[in-house]
Design a protein around this motif. Structure first.
Motif, PDB file in Angstrom:
ATOM      1  N   ASN A 169      40.926  39.667  41.749  1.00 41.39           N
ATOM      2  CA  ASN A 169      41.890  39.188  40.750  1.00 41.39           C
ATOM      3  C   ASN A 169      41.527  37.771  40.308  1.00 41.39           C
ATOM      4  N   ARG A 175      52.566  38.410  46.374  1.00 48.22           N
ATOM      5  CA  ARG A 175      53.192  38.726  45.078  1.00 48.22           C
ATOM      6  C   ARG A 175      52.637  40.026  44.507  1.00 48.22           C
ATOM      7  N   GLU A 176      51.365  40.305  44.773  1.00 53.17           N
ATOM      8  CA  GLU A 176      50.731  41.538  44.292  1.00 53.17           C
ATOM      9  C   GLU A 176      51.259  42.750  45.060  1.00 53.17           C
ATOM     10  N   SER A 177      51.155  42.700  46.390  1.00 54.10           N
ATOM     11  CA  SER A 177      51.696  43.770  47.227  1.00 54.10           C
ATOM     12  C   SER A 177      51.781  43.280  48.666  1.00 54.10           C
ATOM     13  N   TRP A 221      48.357  43.688  50.601  1.00 54.08           N
ATOM     14  CA  TRP A 221      47.403  42.613  50.334  1.00 54.08           C
ATOM     15  C   TRP A 221      47.821  41.346  51.079  1.00 54.08           C
ATOM     16  N   ASN A 236      49.807  34.512  46.560  1.00 57.07           N
ATOM     17  CA  ASN A 236      49.520  35.380  45.413  1.00 57.07           C
ATOM     18  C   ASN A 236      49.292  36.820  45.849  1.00 57.07           C
ATOM     19  N   ALA A 237      48.690  37.010  47.008  1.00 58.20           N
ATOM     20  CA  ALA A 237      48.466  38.365  47.519  1.00 58.20           C
ATOM     21  C   ALA A 237      49.797  39.026  47.850  1.00 58.20           C
ATOM     22  N   PHE A 251      40.545  39.348  47.766  1.00 59.01           N
ATOM     23  CA  PHE A 251      41.645  39.470  46.805  1.00 59.01           C
ATOM     24  C   PHE A 251      41.453  38.496  45.652  1.00 59.01           C
ATOM     25  N   ALA A 299      43.619  35.428  37.725  1.00 56.62           N
ATOM     26  CA  ALA A 299      44.868  34.794  38.160  1.00 56.62           C
ATOM     27  C   ALA A 299      44.675  33.856  39.344  1.00 56.62           C
ATOM     28  N   ASN A 300      43.494  33.892  39.963  1.00 55.56           N
ATOM     29  CA  ASN A 300      43.276  33.118  41.193  1.00 55.56           C
ATOM     30  C   ASN A 300      42.083  32.177  41.119  1.00 55.56           C
TER      31      ASN A 300
END
Length: 81
Positions: free
Chosen positions: A45, A22-24, A27, A19-20, A41, A48-49
């Motif tokens: 967030n 996917r964010e950037s 991250w 997921n990190a 992270f 979403a997590n």
């Protein structure tokens, strides 16, 4: 219980790392190289997590409960009766 805790926390941590990423990329790389960043992270967030963060926390709790149970059993086996 020990191994189940290890597995749950590993799955949760990997999910957070994915997921990190996917964010950037920053991250993701930070989460991959320094594990507490993945938890940070996840907290930032949280919406979403929730599930991967919960898996990490439950896994760590089960890990320490398993370590305690193993240590308690080892102590009881080593003491003469």
């Amino acid at each position: 219980m020990f191994w189940l805790g290890v597995a749950l926390s590993l799955v949760g941590w990997l999910w957070l790392v994915v997921n990190a990423f996917r964010e950037s990329a920053l991250w993701g790389i930070g989460s991959l190289l320094i594990s507490p960043i993945a938890l940070i992270f996840g907290l930032i967030n949280f919406g979403a997590n929730k599930i991967p963060l919960l898996l990490c926390v439950v896994g760590v709790v089960m890990y320490f409960m398993g370590v305690g149970a193993v240590a308690d059993e080892a102590m009881s086996m080593s003491m003469p009766q």
